[in-house]
Design an enzyme around this catalytic site. Structure first.
Site, PDB file in Angstrom:
ATOM      1  N   GLY A   1      12.850  46.264  21.566  1.00  0.00           N
ATOM      2  CA  GLY A   1      11.531  46.317  22.189  1.00  0.00           C
ATOM      3  C   GLY A   1      10.362  46.397  21.225  1.00  0.00           C
ATOM      4  O   GLY A   1       9.325  46.969  21.560  1.00  0.00           O
TER       5      GLY A   1
ATOM      6  N   ASN B   1       8.511  43.928  20.444  1.00  0.00           N
ATOM      7  CA  ASN B   1       7.431  43.139  21.070  1.00  0.00           C
ATOM      8  C   ASN B   1       6.775  43.918  22.212  1.00  0.00           C
ATOM      9  O   ASN B   1       5.572  43.809  22.424  1.00  0.00           O
ATOM     10  CB  ASN B   1       7.965  41.788  21.556  1.00  0.00           C
TER      11      ASN B   1
ATOM     12  N   ASN C   1       6.882  33.640  27.630  1.00  0.00           N
ATOM     13  CA  ASN C   1       8.018  34.050  26.802  1.00  0.00           C
ATOM     14  C   ASN C   1       7.631  33.925  25.336  1.00  0.00           C
ATOM     15  O   ASN C   1       6.906  33.023  24.951  1.00  0.00           O
ATOM     16  CB  ASN C   1       9.206  33.120  27.094  1.00  0.00           C
TER      17      ASN C   1
ATOM     18  N   HIS D   1       9.188  33.128  21.700  1.00  0.00           N
ATOM     19  CA  HIS D   1      10.376  32.542  21.062  1.00  0.00           C
ATOM     20  C   HIS D   1      10.182  32.588  19.537  1.00  0.00           C
ATOM     21  O   HIS D   1       9.113  32.199  19.043  1.00  0.00           O
ATOM     22  CB  HIS D   1      10.574  31.093  21.539  1.00  0.00           C
TER      23      HIS D   1
ATOM     24  N   ASP E   1      13.031  27.226  27.367  1.00  0.00           N
ATOM     25  CA  ASP E   1      12.055  27.039  26.280  1.00  0.00           C
ATOM     26  C   ASP E   1      11.230  25.758  26.440  1.00  0.00           C
ATOM     27  O   ASP E   1      10.676  25.235  25.468  1.00  0.00           O
ATOM     28  CB  ASP E   1      12.738  27.043  24.898  1.00  0.00           C
TER      29      ASP E   1
HETATM   30  C1  GAR Z   1      12.411  38.764  19.160  1.00  0.00           C
HETATM   31  O1  GAR Z   1      12.509  38.195  17.887  1.00  0.00           O
HETATM   32  C2  GAR Z   1      12.145  37.686  20.200  1.00  0.00           C
HETATM   33  O2  GAR Z   1      11.304  36.673  19.738  1.00  0.00           O
HETATM   34  C3  GAR Z   1      13.519  37.171  20.442  1.00  0.00           C
HETATM   35  O3  GAR Z   1      14.326  38.328  20.477  1.00  0.00           O
HETATM   36  C4  GAR Z   1      13.760  39.330  19.606  1.00  0.00           C
HETATM   37  C5  GAR Z   1      13.632  40.620  20.380  1.00  0.00           C
HETATM   38  O4  GAR Z   1      13.154  41.682  19.593  1.00  0.00           O
HETATM   39  N1  GAR Z   1      13.576  36.411  21.657  1.00  0.00           N
HETATM   40  C6  GAR Z   1      14.313  35.319  21.806  1.00  0.00           C
HETATM   41  O5  GAR Z   1      15.065  34.908  20.950  1.00  0.00           O
HETATM   42  C7  GAR Z   1      14.163  34.603  23.145  1.00  0.00           C
HETATM   43  N2  GAR Z   1      14.758  33.306  23.101  1.00  0.00           N
HETATM   44  P1  GAR Z   1      12.474  42.962  20.234  1.00  0.00           P
HETATM   45  O6  GAR Z   1      13.403  43.528  21.308  1.00  0.00           O
HETATM   46  O7  GAR Z   1      12.356  43.921  19.083  1.00  0.00           O
HETATM   47  O8  GAR Z   1      11.132  42.589  20.796  1.00  0.00           O
END
Ligand code: GAR
Length: 200
Positions: free
Chosen positions: A17, A19, A107, A109, A150
């Site tokens: 989490g 983000n 989203n 990516h 995507d």
């Molecule tokens: C992030 O790097 C996000 O961009 C990626 O998962 C990670 C989650 O980190 N998402 C994807 O790959 C979606 N296709 P977080 O839980 O620390 O935010």
């Protein structure tokens, strides 16, 4: 306009989490003036993101993937959700659900779409693929979510250099720090503002 309630945002997560944290930090810094983080939903019971949400008194719910079709929409109605942010949500949503939020679901990516995206491209896999291909620049993309994985309209992108000696982990961290944590809150505010203004 100020009388109009803020856009109520649900943040969907699967992991640590960071983000989500970027969104909370932006909110606390006054950079999300048109959005309210009203709910956090995880498809993983032990997601660190759920603890993060609770620490900030944001309602947090765990929902099993097999319950999405039946329970996700009622949950959105219960919390009067206007907009959804997929912030490290590593699970594909049912098409019927996605269709309920045209230009209202975004989203993040961790690559420059259309590179290194689509099914199976998530988390560290994306950075492994970028290093395998030998690209010198990668980055992150925020896009609207539609029924194509995507494939929705791109809102914001930010490029990040790949450096000699990078590992998937070092590249992931740089992409997060230099791109994801910046463009996700910016895009969330752009969409929250648009939705709020539409109500006037
Ligand atoms: C992030 O790097 C996000 O961009 C990626 O998962 C990670 C989650 O980190 N998402 C994807 O790959 C979606 N296709 P977080 O839980 O620390 O935010």
């Amino acid at each position: 306009m100020s009388a109009q309630r803020k856009t109520r945002v649900a943040v969907f997560v699967s992991g640590g989490g960071t983000n989500l944290q970027a969104l909370i930090d932006a909110r606390d810094a006054g950079q999300l003036p048109d959005g309210e983080i009203a709910l956090v939903v995880s498809n993983k019971k032990d997601a660190g993101a759920l603890d993060r949400a609770r620490r900030y008194d944001i309602p947090a719910r765990y929902l099993r993937r097999k319950d999405f079709a039946e329970k996700l929409e009622p949950l959105m109605r219960e919390f009067e959700i206007d907009m959804i942010v997929l912030a490290g949500f590593l699970c594909i949503l049912p098409e019927e659900f996605t269709r309920l939020y045209p230009r209202r679901m975004i989203n993040i990516h961790p690559a420059l779409i259309p590179s290194f995206c689509g099914e199976g491209m998530y988390g560290l896999h994306v950075h492994e693929a970028a290093l395998r291909r030998g690209v010198k620049v990668t980055g992150a993309t925020v896009h609207f979510v539609n029924e194509i994985c995507d494939g929705g309209e791109i809102l914001l992108q930010k490029a990040v250099d790949v450096l000699p000696g990078d590992t998937p982990e070092s590249l992931q961290l740089r992409v997060m720090q230099q791109a994801e944590w910046k463009i996700l809150p910016m895009a969330a505010e752009m969409v929250a503002k648009e939705i709020r203004n539409e109500r006037i």
